[in-house]
Structure formats: C-alpha cells, structure tokens
Design a protein around this motif. Structure first.
Motif, mmCIF file in Angstrom:
data_model
loop_
_atom_site.group_PDB
_atom_site.id
_atom_site.type_symbol
_atom_site.label_atom_id
_atom_site.label_comp_id
_atom_site.label_asym_id
_atom_site.label_seq_id
_atom_site.Cartn_x
_atom_site.Cartn_y
_atom_site.Cartn_z
ATOM 1 N N GLY A 179 0.645 -1.298 -0.083
ATOM 2 C CA GLY A 179 -0.090 -0.112 0.105
ATOM 3 C C GLY A 179 0.816 1.193 0.140
ATOM 4 O O GLY A 179 1.641 1.470 -0.839
ATOM 5 N N ARG A 180 0.715 2.023 1.031
ATOM 6 C CA ARG A 180 1.074 3.417 1.232
ATOM 7 C C ARG A 180 2.601 3.390 0.974
ATOM 8 O O ARG A 180 3.261 4.347 0.368
ATOM 9 C CB ARG A 180 0.678 3.845 2.645
ATOM 10 N N GLY A 181 3.303 2.717 1.731
ATOM 11 C CA GLY A 181 4.837 2.659 1.557
ATOM 12 C C GLY A 181 5.735 3.634 2.225
ATOM 13 O O GLY A 181 6.712 4.062 1.847
ATOM 14 N N SER A 182 5.099 4.086 3.586
ATOM 15 C CA SER A 182 5.767 5.227 4.069
ATOM 16 C C SER A 182 6.971 4.583 4.722
ATOM 17 O O SER A 182 8.077 5.353 4.881
ATOM 18 C CB SER A 182 4.926 5.811 5.268
ATOM 19 N N ASN A 183 6.975 3.123 5.234
ATOM 20 C CA ASN A 183 8.101 2.724 5.680
ATOM 21 C C ASN A 183 9.141 2.435 4.643
ATOM 22 O O ASN A 183 10.367 2.707 4.937
ATOM 23 C CB ASN A 183 8.035 1.545 6.478
ATOM 24 N N MET A 184 8.625 2.118 3.417
ATOM 25 C CA MET A 184 9.694 2.018 2.565
ATOM 26 C C MET A 184 10.414 3.339 1.948
ATOM 27 O O MET A 184 11.636 3.317 1.994
ATOM 28 C CB MET A 184 8.903 1.767 1.137
ATOM 29 N N GLN A 185 9.723 4.377 2.170
ATOM 30 C CA GLN A 185 10.192 5.684 1.818
ATOM 31 C C GLN A 185 11.141 6.077 2.902
ATOM 32 O O GLN A 185 12.273 6.381 2.462
ATOM 33 C CB GLN A 185 8.846 6.524 1.796
ATOM 34 N N LEU A 244 9.676 -6.576 4.835
ATOM 35 C CA LEU A 244 8.250 -6.489 4.279
ATOM 36 C C LEU A 244 7.782 -5.100 5.162
ATOM 37 O O LEU A 244 8.328 -4.879 6.232
ATOM 38 C CB LEU A 244 7.617 -7.526 5.225
ATOM 39 N N ALA A 245 7.327 -4.122 4.355
ATOM 40 C CA ALA A 245 6.828 -3.026 4.818
ATOM 41 C C ALA A 245 5.627 -2.724 4.409
ATOM 42 O O ALA A 245 5.365 -2.195 3.572
ATOM 43 C CB ALA A 245 7.977 -1.985 4.290
ATOM 44 N N GLY A 246 4.613 -3.149 5.578
ATOM 45 C CA GLY A 246 3.263 -2.984 4.995
ATOM 46 C C GLY A 246 2.754 -3.983 3.962
ATOM 47 O O GLY A 246 1.886 -3.732 3.178
ATOM 48 N N PHE A 247 3.413 -5.137 3.951
ATOM 49 C CA PHE A 247 3.035 -6.413 3.121
ATOM 50 C C PHE A 247 1.979 -7.025 3.701
ATOM 51 O O PHE A 247 2.045 -7.956 4.741
ATOM 52 C CB PHE A 247 4.191 -7.259 2.614
ATOM 53 N N ASN A 288 10.415 -7.734 9.286
ATOM 54 C CA ASN A 288 8.893 -7.242 9.164
ATOM 55 C C ASN A 288 8.992 -6.140 10.454
ATOM 56 O O ASN A 288 9.901 -6.279 11.362
ATOM 57 C CB ASN A 288 7.954 -8.340 9.404
ATOM 58 N N ILE A 289 7.829 -5.102 9.943
ATOM 59 C CA ILE A 289 7.689 -4.115 11.114
ATOM 60 C C ILE A 289 6.387 -4.391 11.443
ATOM 61 O O ILE A 289 5.461 -4.550 10.502
ATOM 62 C CB ILE A 289 7.978 -2.768 10.735
ATOM 63 N N HIS A 290 5.983 -4.498 12.740
ATOM 64 C CA HIS A 290 4.556 -4.672 13.089
ATOM 65 C C HIS A 290 4.321 -3.354 14.212
ATOM 66 O O HIS A 290 5.077 -3.188 15.052
ATOM 67 C CB HIS A 290 4.611 -5.793 14.030
ATOM 68 N N VAL A 303 2.817 6.344 16.351
ATOM 69 C CA VAL A 303 3.557 4.831 16.258
ATOM 70 C C VAL A 303 4.162 4.973 14.972
ATOM 71 O O VAL A 303 5.306 4.752 14.924
ATOM 72 C CB VAL A 303 2.700 3.624 16.442
ATOM 73 N N LEU A 304 3.659 5.547 13.877
ATOM 74 C CA LEU A 304 4.334 5.347 12.829
ATOM 75 C C LEU A 304 5.532 6.346 12.672
ATOM 76 O O LEU A 304 6.616 5.874 11.893
ATOM 77 C CB LEU A 304 2.968 5.880 11.521
ATOM 78 N N ALA A 305 5.570 7.499 13.341
ATOM 79 C CA ALA A 305 6.638 8.531 13.171
ATOM 80 C C ALA A 305 7.832 7.318 13.766
ATOM 81 O O ALA A 305 8.954 7.715 13.161
ATOM 82 C CB ALA A 305 6.437 9.441 14.273
HETATM 83 C C1 GRF Z 1 2.510 0.087 9.163
HETATM 84 O O1 GRF Z 1 2.110 0.521 10.240
HETATM 85 C C2 GRF Z 1 3.330 -1.306 9.481
HETATM 86 O O2 GRF Z 1 3.577 -1.267 10.737
HETATM 87 C C3 GRF Z 1 2.500 -2.265 9.453
HETATM 88 O O3 GRF Z 1 1.558 -1.865 8.199
HETATM 89 C C4 GRF Z 1 1.714 -0.300 7.964
HETATM 90 C C5 GRF Z 1 2.232 0.167 6.574
HETATM 91 O O4 GRF Z 1 2.560 1.369 6.386
HETATM 92 N N1 GRF Z 1 2.947 -3.460 9.006
HETATM 93 P P1 GRF Z 1 3.329 1.754 4.967
HETATM 94 O O5 GRF Z 1 2.774 1.312 3.938
HETATM 95 O O6 GRF Z 1 4.879 1.496 5.412
HETATM 96 O O7 GRF Z 1 3.210 3.241 5.127
#
Ligand code: GRF
Length: 205
Positions: free
Chosen positions: A9-15, A79-82, A100-102, A163-165
């Motif tokens: 999806g959004r990909g903010s962690n990827m970014q 894995l980043a929002g997979f 993975n990030i959770h 949390v996302l920050a």
């Molecule tokens: C994040 O909250 C991550 O922890 C979870 O899915 C979300 C993905 O967000 N696994 P993004 O696509 O990285 O913006």
C-alpha cells in the motif's frame, strides 16, 4: 549488499528506508495500485508487481513471489506493510534474512487493528516492533522496539500516527544493523554487536 522491499500500500516505511540511504534494488508489491510503487519509481528504484489473485494457491503465489525476489539476489528482504500472510515455505526460503515491522509492542497485539485493540485494552504504552519473520505470524526474534505513550483523548488515527513516526526511526536502524552484520540471533533473541539500544522511547507528540 542490496535489499528488496515488499509492500502492499502506502509505502511510508519503504520511503523512510530510501530516505535513510538503504541500498534498495527493488520494491515488489502484490497490488498494482499500491501507492508506494509510485514513490519507489520517483526514487529510481525498480518495481515489480506479483498479483496474488492470479495464483491458484498461497503456495503458488509465494513461489512466484520468491522467484521475483531472488531475481534481485538481495541480502535482505524487508516487509513494509506487506499485507499477505506468507507460507512456511517462503519463510524458510529467506530464513534469517526476512524482516517485518509490526505496529505494536509484540507479543502484545499480533495481527490486525493493533491501535484500536491497544485503546480498547487501555494500555498506557504502545509502539512498534521490528522482528525477524518466522512461520509463526508476528512472533519472530525481536530486533528493536519503539514505545510511545497512549494519551487521554487518543483515537486510533492519532495513536497510529504517533507509532508510525517511530516506525520510520527504528526500521532504517534495524536494516542498517543487519547490513552491517551486527545482528546475532541466539535462542530466539537478537543481540546487536556493539550494544546499541534496542529500545527507543518516543515523544508525546
Ligand atoms: C505500518 O503500520 C506497518 O507497521 C504495518 O503496516 C503499515 C504499513 O504502512 N506492517 P506503510 O505502507 O509503510 O506506510
């Protein structure tokens, strides 16, 4: 040296990983419409889509996904929002090099809707966890966690943003440790050589 990132999806962690200068050779998505694919392209990173509905079974999808990943010969798969549960076969194929990030402080709140569930449970501390992936969903060895307060008046969106920050802080750090060969796993526990802190305390913002 390179990393392949899997998104949905959004990909903010990827970014955040790209911003941090992590060497990313490709971003793969199981959804053609994932917003993160456009962001990856803007960074000049190769992208590919392996759409799960095109496959008759989870095993067939995971085999195709694994082949697509291996084409880039990554040292690490992130894995980043997979949003697909991976089969034991896929996990074994990338054993020890799949992160993975959770969005919770595991082992609390594995699975979905973690922020809603944290609020419902009335916890005062919430956060996120970077962990190695094992066949047991959201249960692998923990690399780093960030904790944030749960504040009066929070809703899931406000808490999720807090949390996302922190996700964007800890994920690049964990990936860098891995690539620098600094992570040791023994008895299901991860130690960072050089003793960098594996806990980040986030702000009240
Ligand atoms: C994040 O909250 C991550 O922890 C979870 O899915 C979300 C993905 O967000 N696994 P993004 O696509 O990285 O913006």
């Amino acid at each position: 040296m390179s990393v392949v990132i899997l998104i949905s999806g959004r990909g903010s962690n990827m970014q955040a990983l790209l911003e941090a200068g992590v060497p990313v050779s490709a971003v793969l998505s199981n959804r053609a419409g994932a917003r993160g694919l456009e962001i990856a392209a803007r960074y000049g990173v190769s992208t590919a889509v392996v759409e799960h509905p095109a496959y008759a079974s989870r095993e067939a999808f995971d085999a195709a996904l694994g082949d697509a990943v291996e084409r880039f010969a990554p040292r690490l798969v992130v894995l980043a929002g997979f949003m697909r549960v991976l089969t034991a076969g896929f996990v074994a194929r990338f054993d020890g090099r799949l992160l993975n990030i959770h969005p919770s402080l595991l082992p609390a709140f594995p699975g979905l809707h973690t922020h809603e569930r944290a609020l419902e449970a009335g916890v005062k501390v919430h956060g996120c966890t970077v962990h190695f992936v094992t066949a047991d969903l959201d249960h692998g060895p923990i690399v780093i966690q960030a904790a944030v307060p749960v504040l009066p008046g929070d809703d899931a969106d406000v808490l999720g943003a807090r949390v996302l920050a922190q996700e964007h802080v800890v994920y690049p750090r964990a990936v860098r440790w891995f690539l620098d060969g600094r992570l040791d796993i023994a008895d299901g526990r991860v130690r960072v050589k050089g003793n960098d802190a594996q806990l980040v305390l986030g702000s009240h913002a």
